[in-house]
Design a protein around this motif. Sequence first.
Motif, PDB file in Angstrom:
ATOM      1  N   TYR A 464       0.809  -1.216   0.000  1.00 18.09           N
ATOM      2  CA  TYR A 464       0.000   0.000   0.000  1.00 18.09           C
ATOM      3  C   TYR A 464       0.842   1.266   0.000  1.00 18.09           C
ATOM      4  O   TYR A 464       0.455   2.278  -0.581  1.00 18.09           O
ATOM      5  N   LYS A 465       2.006   1.231   0.610  1.00 19.92           N
ATOM      6  CA  LYS A 465       2.882   2.394   0.538  1.00 19.92           C
ATOM      7  C   LYS A 465       3.362   2.637  -0.887  1.00 19.92           C
ATOM      8  O   LYS A 465       3.512   3.764  -1.338  1.00 19.92           O
ATOM      9  N   LYS A 466       3.601   1.529  -1.603  1.00 24.47           N
ATOM     10  CA  LYS A 466       4.163   1.644  -2.954  1.00 24.47           C
ATOM     11  C   LYS A 466       3.111   1.620  -4.052  1.00 24.47           C
ATOM     12  O   LYS A 466       3.431   1.780  -5.222  1.00 24.47           O
ATOM     13  N   ASN A 467       1.858   1.388  -3.659  1.00 20.68           N
ATOM     14  CA  ASN A 467       0.752   1.386  -4.624  1.00 20.68           C
ATOM     15  C   ASN A 467       0.839   0.207  -5.599  1.00 20.68           C
ATOM     16  O   ASN A 467       0.445   0.319  -6.759  1.00 20.68           O
ATOM     17  N   LEU A 468       1.355  -0.916  -5.128  1.00 22.33           N
ATOM     18  CA  LEU A 468       1.464  -2.119  -5.961  1.00 22.33           C
ATOM     19  C   LEU A 468       0.220  -2.976  -5.769  1.00 22.33           C
ATOM     20  O   LEU A 468       0.284  -4.122  -5.307  1.00 22.33           O
ATOM     21  N   LEU A 469      -0.914  -2.418  -6.144  1.00 17.40           N
ATOM     22  CA  LEU A 469      -2.191  -3.050  -5.842  1.00 17.40           C
ATOM     23  C   LEU A 469      -2.601  -3.983  -6.969  1.00 17.40           C
ATOM     24  O   LEU A 469      -2.988  -3.544  -8.052  1.00 17.40           O
ATOM     25  N   GLN A 470      -2.509  -5.276  -6.697  1.00 13.84           N
ATOM     26  CA  GLN A 470      -2.792  -6.312  -7.685  1.00 13.84           C
ATOM     27  C   GLN A 470      -4.122  -6.980  -7.361  1.00 13.84           C
ATOM     28  O   GLN A 470      -4.341  -7.430  -6.238  1.00 13.84           O
ATOM     29  N   GLN A 471      -4.999  -7.053  -8.358  1.00 14.78           N
ATOM     30  CA  GLN A 471      -6.337  -7.612  -8.156  1.00 14.78           C
ATOM     31  C   GLN A 471      -6.292  -8.959  -7.449  1.00 14.78           C
ATOM     32  O   GLN A 471      -5.571  -9.864  -7.867  1.00 14.78           O
ATOM     33  N   THR A 472      -7.073  -9.104  -6.403  1.00 11.28           N
ATOM     34  CA  THR A 472      -7.288 -10.336  -5.610  1.00 11.28           C
ATOM     35  C   THR A 472      -6.042 -10.818  -4.868  1.00 11.28           C
ATOM     36  O   THR A 472      -6.122 -11.780  -4.121  1.00 11.28           O
ATOM     37  N   HIS A 473      -4.876 -10.153  -5.053  1.00 14.78           N
ATOM     38  CA  HIS A 473      -3.667 -10.609  -4.372  1.00 14.78           C
ATOM     39  C   HIS A 473      -3.338  -9.757  -3.146  1.00 14.78           C
ATOM     40  O   HIS A 473      -2.358 -10.025  -2.462  1.00 14.78           O
TER      41      HIS A 473
END
Length: 760
Positions: A464-473
């Motif tokens: 969340y700090k790096k905004n690496l938001l991957q669907q369902t993971h």
Amino acid sequence: MIKNIFLRLPGIVLRLGYILYKEGPRAVLSKIRSKTGRTKQGKQKYEKDKETVILVSHESSATGAPLLGLNIARSLNEKFNVINIVLRKSHIHGMFFEDAFLVIDGMGIHIPFVLKYLFKTCVKKYNVNCVICNSVVTFPALKAANEVGIPTLSLVHEFAEYTKPETRMRDTLYHANKVVLPATIIKTSILEQLNQTFNITKPPMNIALLAQGKLKFLPESYGEDSTPKALCEKLNIDKDTKVIVGSGYVDIRKGVDLFLYTARYIKNHYKGKLKFVWVGDGYKPEIDFTYCLWLEREIKYLGLESDFAFLAHQKNLDAIFSVSDIFCLTSRMDPFPNVVIDAMEADLPIACFNDTTGSVEFLNNNNAESVIADYLDVHGLGKMISAYLKGDIKRGVNQKIVKEKLDFDIYMARLFELMDEVALDQKETLEIFETLKKSDSIDIRFFSHVKNRDKSLLNYINIYKKNLLQQTHNFNPRPGFSNLKWMKDNHKENSVPLFKALKNNTLATHQCKIIPFEPKAGISYRYAVHLHLFYEDIGKEFCRYFKNLPGKFDLFITVVDETIRDRVYQAFKDCNAKHIEVIVVENIGRDMGPLIFDLKKKILKGNYEVIGHFHSKKSLDTDADMGNRWRRYLLDNLIGTKDDAKSVLSLFSDPKTGLVFPDDMHYVDMGKNKDFMDELCKMTGMNPIEETPVFPVGNMFWARTDSIKQLFELDKEAILEKEPLPYDGSFMHALERFTPSLVQKNKFTYTTVYKKGTRW
């Protein structure tokens, strides 16, 4: 078979296994310490009052990234103690001892636990400021340093397309506090891969763009040491000859073939004397049948035998640059090569293709003397170079740009700033970690598959700090708290939602009821259940759950096969339903089409206040076991036991409750459904929906009929799409996300439910 696998194991693993068998674990550790990660004294002295920087290079060769590493080490040495870790020895290995007090190399330092041991040892003995990993190839060291808790800075010079495995760039962004890229083209390459391969749609927040400076120091390298006069004699160059030079190891990425084709077109358009020179090793047509053999043939048939020459690797390029008129970069992919900077410092104009190199961005932004053709347009580039050679070349422009824009001290000043930033970032990460760990705000069973709480928590923080938001993971930390909804409501990204919410003492983003609970009222309303049974074999499972539903309900089962109608009816006749009807429908519209179109009249005329919607979910586009887990999770939370079912359905005793569905731990956003959502909004008279943070993931729910009434008014022809539907991006996927917003438009509320201990 076991023997064959054993024989394929790396030698070091075999030897360590034998030592483990014969002498035990202590002997293995002793062997690792003595034979892997060898520590050697550098030429600098360790100063206790200085912090230490660990600089990791993938090899000690006289090529781009290692040469940059040597120059960084030289600059760091003024302020820090330097440890050089070299993963693979090469031609100039001795130079890595010059500016370091320790050099670590050895046969085992690619092994993760060896690297972690080395970093832990360094942290104990020296005051480590950060680890700088130079090149994505050093990823094993980056990962180990991050897991030990050292601030990390990754210098990435590679395109995502030729970096393998595909997870490497994503994982580099995850493990590095900051990733430094030399040009926008590299960033674009990485973002495209994140989007297409991992469905990460938003740019990571830990990327910094920084064009590397002109290297101050170039070590004595291997190769020929020619003078300008000797080169002119060797290559038959006189004062009337225009010299076009290219450089790099001979391979397809460097585009030597494109250099040859460009040369042909330059000859076609320029009638003066020309010489084309390629500088670099690797031209071996006698043994390389995949590339060099064909280059040899191309030279002959393009009529370049007397005009083209290969020049072996030079100790430096000063001599050849001094007799050249233009530097031609024909690489298919080349981030921001040192050789372009060197050529500009020699005041050579640069010729290259668009969309192949980060140099283009720099050349354009600084109005450099350059010739830039469309992507791999060799005819266009040849024509442009010939025209350029006929004109008046402006002298001094590129040299001045290098001096003003590519000073290595400017590069290092920014690198020092980034080192400070990664130290602060790591400190913040640890503070967030300690705060969340001490709180009881995380439901670890809901939150993570991983039993290691600390690892799960750090993963949450990093993502969340790096905004690496991957669907369902990516997972929500507790029932009733949606990370995405928190970010939407607070207009914040690259922050840790639960940490911020904890500071504000607001640990819920939406209403969620933990089941079972003591119902305030019984089930006094008329309700129906719809089951779309595409897979007949799952029918018995649904029948068992339906037996737990309170009161008497009407059951409508839709199937797509006429031949199973009677069997399905018989299978469900003891499920506690008052009325059962099996309806054959077309195989179109997945589970929602049958509900809102085929059952429209039966539901609306039946005066059902509440509808339950279920379907025989298998999710065969994922692994079958996940589909089973997911379906049972939904059923456990929407029906479960008799007490669970009474609790869930009692929520509709509140006349404002319009929709009830299971809380989900996964991060799932709008995905590829925005266009479909916009169409649904137009059809139902709603304002556009920008994000859908909380919705029935899996599309099973209980709904008050009045709260979703517009669904039954949709245009069947406009909505239904023929199979096969994509994994994401269709009206069916959009309807799943659309329902909560529709419920709210109709002045009702939605509530999620969660049964403790369940997950999928």
